[in-house]
Scaffold this motif. Structure first.
Motif, short mmCIF file in Angstrom:
data_model
loop_
_atom_site.label_atom_id
_atom_site.label_comp_id
_atom_site.label_asym_id
_atom_site.label_seq_id
_atom_site.Cartn_x
_atom_site.Cartn_y
_atom_site.Cartn_z
N ARG B 25 0.88 -1.26 0.19
CA ARG B 25 0.14 -0.19 -0.12
C ARG B 25 0.84 1.31 -0.02
O ARG B 25 0.25 2.32 0.35
CB ARG B 25 -0.88 0.15 1.11
CG ARG B 25 -2.03 -1.25 1.21
CD ARG B 25 -3.17 -0.79 2.15
NE ARG B 25 -3.81 -1.96 2.68
CZ ARG B 25 -4.72 -1.95 3.36
NH1 ARG B 25 -5.50 -0.96 3.39
NH2 ARG B 25 -5.12 -3.22 4.10
N THR B 372 -4.68 -5.46 -1.12
CA THR B 372 -4.63 -6.33 -2.49
C THR B 372 -3.93 -7.53 -2.33
O THR B 372 -3.52 -8.31 -3.06
CB THR B 372 -3.79 -5.42 -3.68
OG1 THR B 372 -2.62 -5.09 -3.23
CG2 THR B 372 -4.47 -4.19 -4.20
N GLU B 375 -5.01 -10.86 -3.80
CA GLU B 375 -4.81 -11.13 -5.16
C GLU B 375 -3.43 -11.38 -5.43
O GLU B 375 -3.19 -11.53 -6.72
CB GLU B 375 -5.60 -10.51 -5.95
CG GLU B 375 -7.07 -10.01 -5.73
CD GLU B 375 -7.19 -9.05 -4.63
OE1 GLU B 375 -7.86 -9.24 -3.63
OE2 GLU B 375 -6.64 -7.73 -4.66
N THR B 376 -2.65 -11.09 -4.73
CA THR B 376 -0.95 -10.93 -4.93
C THR B 376 -0.26 -12.16 -4.79
O THR B 376 -0.08 -12.42 -3.51
CB THR B 376 -0.46 -9.56 -4.39
OG1 THR B 376 -1.17 -8.73 -4.50
CG2 THR B 376 0.77 -9.29 -4.67
#
Ligand SMILES: Cc1cc2nc3c(=O)[nH]c(=O)nc-3n(C[C@H](O)[C@H](O)[C@H](O)COP(=O)(O)OP(=O)(O)OC[C@H]3O[C@@H](n4cnc5c(N)ncnc54)[C@H](O)[C@@H]3O)c2cc1C
Ligand code: SF4
Ligand code: FES
Lengths: 248, 387
Positions: B25, B372, B375-376
């Motif tokens: 982030r 995220t 999804e990473t």
């Protein structure tokens, strides 16, 4: 476990920053059934908070706790004190060899990780790549899983570096890939992973080994790197012959 | 992108997952850990990637978190997980009485299960207690504790996080008004002491969180509650084997590499820095474990170890942002700015704990970047050592 208590002298290798290395003795009361790492951790907890040592899993699955105990490479979390000294005896605890020392008992093992990466050593692989053969184990009769996929399992090699520390060749040849890396290449097989041939068929690869088998003697995790290196040589030769006769 | 600097104290599962999330982030991240990665509770866990079925009857919130995170971790960090599934087996009448509740709980929590006949169960796992009465398949797995933590740490590092290992936080820096401005540290490898300034300090020291908060004069009543685990020298099953009953002592037998690991127990201690391995607990593990897998009795012990749960007493101050783990903004609870504490939870839910903690940090600092991490995919754990 018995209530028996032993007095053991831990003679520990110490080194900080650019300072000169020396040995420091800590006398501990231990149970002979305890593991060497328990003693080392107690030195840190109760005697000297500056001690630097590596450990994580305490049950031989992570490979972090390798040290030399009385001159022999050991995974200290599964080495019982009873098996390496006696009541009133000494345990000389030193960092692994053939890696740079970071501090005290911790070494920089990037040499090993770079090599494992070079041969794309799988951390998790199908059960069939290294089956769990052996006495008394009943293999499941139904090997594929419900959805038709095979069982996967964590590789035997825990990347502990004991084999590199024990290897007489790794000490003089810094570029030598070393036992664990060659074993990881063998495990995959040059037939299945032909691009590995170029990585291992070179002076710092499979031909550097002097067949001392020290690696196999110290490996705590059933990898048998000595045997695997010899087998990898056979695979390399077989590949060469195939090439000479116009194979792929 | 924020240019805030976050200092994470502790590199167990909680700390590395938070470091990874913060780095993604856009934070500048510094991690301070007094040992190597995962030397505390995290390294010494059982290694069960929970399907959630263990909690489906008594703690459905945990169960739902587990099944969701289980599915995410399989995708983002495959090189630390044996995805072989698990079984819950009944070996006596009291286990059988739990069957109905178990089926209902798993359905409510959307945990896929399938009942097997004893014959079917013994066919896929021949070393189970031949007297078993019924069995259910569940999507459990085994994780390699160090490599799970390293994968998060490696990815954080590749996104700019800086790790100071073998470095103790010995005090907190304050602004003179009691607000936290950073940490004072002691790097034991080089024997150097220095200070690190940051905009926020995240205290992710597990059973030790109270030691860090006390540096700011804040009391967090922690009851360190360890449990024993024993590893045996032969792999007797492919799947994780659980007892079909309420969670209890020694009711999980987990395969890992060529071993079986039986756990665990629960008792209280004062100081989490050194936890003895109690012989009677080791004896209990073989007792309970062999009710599920009789061949354990003929198998050699390979290792025995302890890990400490950081249970927070009911006298803890203020509200926590979640029931399944504890995260405090000390501005809210103690009027001390710049310090967030997080503890509890499970290895299986490390990513989710980090998400909620970093959400809290972002809200505090007015940073508006979504999480995220689900999804990473993480990079290879080896990259932590290889630049
Ligand atoms: C017996 C047992 C079995 C478990 N089994 C499972 C399981 O099978 N599956 C599962 O999902 N979960 C399991 N858990 C839960 C899981 O292990 C924990 O939730 C998780 O490990 C907690 O991680 P953590 O990072 O919060 O704490 P820790 O891993 O303890 O990390 C805290 C870190 O802070 C560091 N630290 C402390 N003080 C300082 C300081 N002053 N300066 C710098 N660093 C400091 C420590 O060295 C440590 O590395 C188990 C827990 C226990 C107790
Ligand atoms: S081959 Fe054996 S000794 Fe060498 S790193 Fe792997 S597990 Fe350790
Ligand atoms: S501490 Fe993990 S192998 Fe010894």
């Amino acid at each position: 476990m018995s209530e028996e208590k032993w007095t053991v002298n831990f003679v520990v290798y110490r080194k900080k920053g650019e300072g000169a290395p020396h040995y420091q003795t800590f006398t501990l009361e231990v149970s002979p059934e305890e593991y060497v790492i328990d003693g080392v951790e107690r030195i840190w907890a109760f005697h000297d908070r500056s001690l630097v040592f590596a450990h994580a899993c305490h049950h031989s699955t992570c490979g972090a706790c390798g040290m030399r105990v009385n001159g022999v490479e050991k995974l200290t979390c599964i080495t019982r004190i009873r098996d390496v000294t006696s009541n009133g005896g000494t345990l000389r605890i030193e960092p692994l060899r053939n890696f740079p020392v970071i501090s005290d008992l911790v070494v920089d093992m990037s040499r090993l990780y770079v090599g494992m990466d070079k041969v794309h050593a799988p951390a998790v692989h199908p059960l069939s790549m290294a089956p769990l053969e052996g006495e008394g184990i009943k293999p499941p009769r139904e090997v594929p899983m419900d959805d038709g996929k095979e069982y996967l399992r964590l590789a035997d090699c825990i990347e502990c570096g004991l084999c590199i520390s024990a290897c007489p060749v790794a000490g003089t040849a810094e570029e030598y890939l070393g036992p664990a890396v060659l074993a990881a290449a063998q495990l995959q097989g040059l037939g299945r992973a032909p691009d590995l041939t170029a990585v291992v068929d070179c002076v710092d690869g499979v031909w550097r080994c002097h067949s001392a088998y020290e690696c196999t003697a110290v490996c705590p995790s059933s990898v048998d790197p000595g045997w695997r290196i010899m087998d990898l040589r056979r695979q390399v030769l077989a590949q060469r012959i195939r090439r000479w006769f116009g194979g792929a | 992108m924020s240019q805030y600097h976050a200092i994470v104290v502790g590199a167990g599962f909680t700390g590395v997952a938070i470091a990874h999330d913060l780095a993604l982030r856009g934070f500048r991240v510094t991690v301070v850990e007094r040992g190597p990665i995962a030397n505390g509770t995290s390294g010494r866990t059982h290694g069960l990637l929970h399907s959630g079925a263990r909690y489906a009857v008594n703690d459905q919130e945990s169960a739902i978190e587990c099944i969701q995170e289980n599915q995410i971790l399989r995708l983002i960090v495959p090189d630390a997980i044996e995805p072989n599934g698990g079984l819950f087996i009944a070996v006596d009448e009291s286990d059988l009485e739990y069957r109905e509740k178990f089926i209902q709980g798993c359905e409510e929590c959307k945990i896929p299960i399938r009942e097997l006949t004893p014959k079917e169960a013994l066919r896929i796992e021949p070393n189970l207690n031949p007297k078993l009465l019924t069995a259910f398949t569940v999507p459990d797995g085994t994780f390699d504790p160090l490599r799970l933590a390293l994968a998060f740490a490696a990815t954080a590092k590749s996104n700019g996080a800086v790790f100071h290992l073998y470095t103790d936080v010995v005090d907190l820096l304050t602004d003179g008004q009691g607000n936290i401005k950073g940490v004072k540290v002691w790097n034991r490898a080089a024997d150097k002491r220095f200070e690190i300034e940051g905009d926020i300090v995240v205290n992710a020291t597990g059973a030790w969180v109270g030691q860090i908060t006390s540096m700011a004069g804040i009391r967090v009543p922690i009851a360190p509650t360890p449990g024993v685990m024993v590893a045996y020298d032969k792999r007797l099953t492919q799947r994780a084997i659980n007892r079909l009953n309420k969670p209890g002592d020694g009711d999980i037998v987990l395969p890992q590499r060529r071993m079986m690991v039986v756990g665990t127990t629960s008792f209280s201690i004062e100081d989490p820095d050194y936890v003895p391995v109690l012989p009677d607990h080791v004896a209990l593990m073989i007792e309970r474990g062999s009710e599920l897998i009789p061949a354990l009795r003929q198998t050699k012990e390979r290792g025995a170890y302890m890990a400490t749960r950081p249970l927070i007493g009911s006298g803890a101050p203020g509200r926590s942002i979640s029931r399944t783990f504890k995260a405090y903004d000390h501005k809210e609870t103690d009027n001390v700015e710049g310090l967030v504490t997080i503890t509890g939870g499970k290895a299986t839910t490390l990513r989710l704990m980090a998400e909620k903690t970093v959400d809290l940090v972002c809200k505090k600092l007015g940073v508006n970047v979504p999480c995220t991490t689900a999804e990473t995919p993480l990079i290879s754990y080896r990259k932590f050592y290889v630049d």
